[in-house]
Scaffold this active site. Sequence first.
Site, PDB file in Angstrom:
ATOM      1  N   LYS A 113       3.509   8.573   9.148  1.00  0.00           N
ATOM      2  CA  LYS A 113       3.145   7.758  10.458  1.00  0.00           C
ATOM      3  C   LYS A 113       4.300   8.365  11.606  1.00  0.00           C
ATOM      4  O   LYS A 113       4.035   9.486  12.115  1.00  0.00           O
ATOM      5  CB  LYS A 113       3.282   6.337  10.193  1.00  0.00           C
ATOM      6  CG  LYS A 113       1.987   6.027   9.229  1.00  0.00           C
ATOM      7  CD  LYS A 113       1.609   4.601   9.187  1.00  0.00           C
ATOM      8  CE  LYS A 113       0.343   4.570   8.481  1.00  0.00           C
ATOM      9  NZ  LYS A 113       0.123   3.690   7.064  1.00  0.00           N
ATOM     10  N   TYR A 154       0.873  -1.157   0.115  1.00  0.00           N
ATOM     11  CA  TYR A 154       0.089   0.052   0.015  1.00  0.00           C
ATOM     12  C   TYR A 154       0.806   1.125   0.129  1.00  0.00           C
ATOM     13  O   TYR A 154       1.759   1.296   0.837  1.00  0.00           O
ATOM     14  CB  TYR A 154      -0.870   0.067   1.442  1.00  0.00           C
ATOM     15  CG  TYR A 154      -1.714   1.220   1.316  1.00  0.00           C
ATOM     16  CD1 TYR A 154      -2.920   1.335   0.389  1.00  0.00           C
ATOM     17  CD2 TYR A 154      -1.610   2.118   2.448  1.00  0.00           C
ATOM     18  CE1 TYR A 154      -3.666   2.293   0.461  1.00  0.00           C
ATOM     19  CE2 TYR A 154      -2.699   3.218   2.350  1.00  0.00           C
ATOM     20  CZ  TYR A 154      -3.605   3.330   1.384  1.00  0.00           C
ATOM     21  OH  TYR A 154      -4.455   4.290   1.643  1.00  0.00           O
ATOM     22  N   ASP A 164       9.039   2.962   0.320  1.00  0.00           N
ATOM     23  CA  ASP A 164       8.172   3.451   0.826  1.00  0.00           C
ATOM     24  C   ASP A 164       8.153   3.005   2.436  1.00  0.00           C
ATOM     25  O   ASP A 164       7.677   1.826   2.938  1.00  0.00           O
ATOM     26  CB  ASP A 164       6.725   3.097   0.453  1.00  0.00           C
ATOM     27  CG  ASP A 164       5.427   3.335   1.259  1.00  0.00           C
ATOM     28  OD1 ASP A 164       5.639   4.245   2.430  1.00  0.00           O
ATOM     29  OD2 ASP A 164       4.387   3.710   0.521  1.00  0.00           O
TER      30      ASP A 164
HETATM   31  C1  PLP Z   1      -0.149   4.518   5.767  1.00  0.00           C
HETATM   32  C2  PLP Z   1       0.591   4.245   4.501  1.00  0.00           C
HETATM   33  C3  PLP Z   1       0.497   5.258   3.670  1.00  0.00           C
HETATM   34  C4  PLP Z   1      -0.173   6.329   3.473  1.00  0.00           C
HETATM   35  O1  PLP Z   1       0.027   7.096   4.284  1.00  0.00           O
HETATM   36  P1  PLP Z   1      -1.435   8.231   4.970  1.00  0.00           P
HETATM   37  O2  PLP Z   1      -0.785   8.835   5.811  1.00  0.00           O
HETATM   38  O3  PLP Z   1      -2.472   7.201   5.182  1.00  0.00           O
HETATM   39  O4  PLP Z   1      -1.740   8.784   3.501  1.00  0.00           O
HETATM   40  C5  PLP Z   1       1.858   4.964   2.480  1.00  0.00           C
HETATM   41  N1  PLP Z   1       2.502   3.872   2.364  1.00  0.00           N
HETATM   42  C6  PLP Z   1       2.428   3.007   3.490  1.00  0.00           C
HETATM   43  C7  PLP Z   1       3.620   1.698   3.445  1.00  0.00           C
HETATM   44  C8  PLP Z   1       1.593   3.189   4.468  1.00  0.00           C
HETATM   45  O5  PLP Z   1       1.473   2.172   5.543  1.00  0.00           O
END
Ligand code: PLP
Length: 437
Positions: free
Chosen positions: A265, A149, A237
């Site tokens: 995060k 994701y 990511d």
């Molecule tokens: C949570 C997440 C995102 C998106 O971040 P948001 O602040 O929810 O837009 C992108 N990449 C990874 C790996 C994530 O866990």
Amino acid sequence: MAESPLPSASNAEWFDRAQQVLPGGVDSPVRSFASVGGTPYTVVSGEGAYVVDAEGTRYIDLVQSYGAVLLGHAHRVVTEAISKAAARGTTFGAPTPGEVLLAEAICARVPGCEQVRLVSSGTEAAMSAVRLARGVTSRDRVVKFDGCYHGHSDGLLAGGGSGVAMLGLPGSVGVSAGAVAATEVVPYNVVPELDDRVACVIVEPVAANMNLVVPQPGFLEGIRGACDAVGALLIFDEVITGFRIGSGGATAWSGVTPDLWCFGKVIGGGLPVGAFAGRRDIMSALAPGGPVYQAGTLSGNPLATAAGLAVLTHVSDADYDALNVRAADFGARLASAITEGGMAVSVPVFGPLVGLFLDSPNGKAGPALTAPVDYVTAKELAGNGVYARFFHAMLRRGVALAPGPYEVMFPGLAHGEDVLRQVVDAAGESAHEVSSG
Ligand SMILES: *Cc1c(COP(=O)(O)O)cnc(C)c1O
């Protein structure tokens, strides 16, 4: 804890009101109980490892805002940094010291990272990193891994973990075919074949959005080599893994250095933040110095940078080491308790990230499950319907897991031995309840 200033109402009353004015009653689909059934608890406060709902029920919280919270809820270091920053003003639309300090803190910790652009979410970070990669390579194609994701931007939703389906298809109604035409979705843990049309490969170095799938030996190194062979950029990511698995990110534990990183995060200390970062020669292609446009009214927000900096400076390497040891031990004890409770289970652990794959062997002693290595195998287990029953059994025992089978558990610095022992005990009882029907 201070008296709640909120009007008092039950969880059900809050959720009824929520459904009138918020689609589905939530602001992010993962918070709904759509996949486990029932009514979500409405959180009015949190403290350390715990959250308290509208009815005053206290839960051990393993959600921790899906990994945004590392020190535990309402940690004084964070709340004081936010109050102090707020007293000076909340946003200016001009450069501030806080954004410099947070960017310096990130660069100082992540090997090879030279410049940072702060944004307000992980979605923005990944979307902008991809745009930058396309801009500097003058290529269009993006390779992503099935089950990873990277936020909800159109081009990255395909194969995006929980709730997002089929290979190569748009991950949501409303995403045009054109928006995903240049996105190629390939299986996790298999080094993809690339060609010179590929601008970038984006990967979660540990996949934590299809429950937990760990990178097999050689996978990250293999992607790095494949990118180098065709001149594509590699994007890590690290929105979940960054500053949670350790201070140096995936580069520190894997030895693989990407061209760009995405963070989010943890680096916001619970406030809305994201960042993308990389080598100076790549980052300098961003506006205003370069031709790749990217902007944000609230980017580098003073409250968010203060909260993030407070977390990064508070956490020591010894804290990370201790947390990782505690998580490994927790994972092992959790797996035995659930097995003894009669369920088949796999509890993959990577650093402080703890996964949970369950199956129900109908009352027989639970055989160990094999930990999935890709989205196809993760979906087989996560999609078997067993998690919902386990989730509710845990919730009734005062342990809040994420209300969906594609998430990981986030024990953090506030989850001490005692708290984790209570989770293990609850898991043993819950497994017994589920396996005996
Ligand atoms: C949570 C997440 C995102 C998106 O971040 P948001 O602040 O929810 O837009 C992108 N990449 C990874 C790996 C994530 O866990």
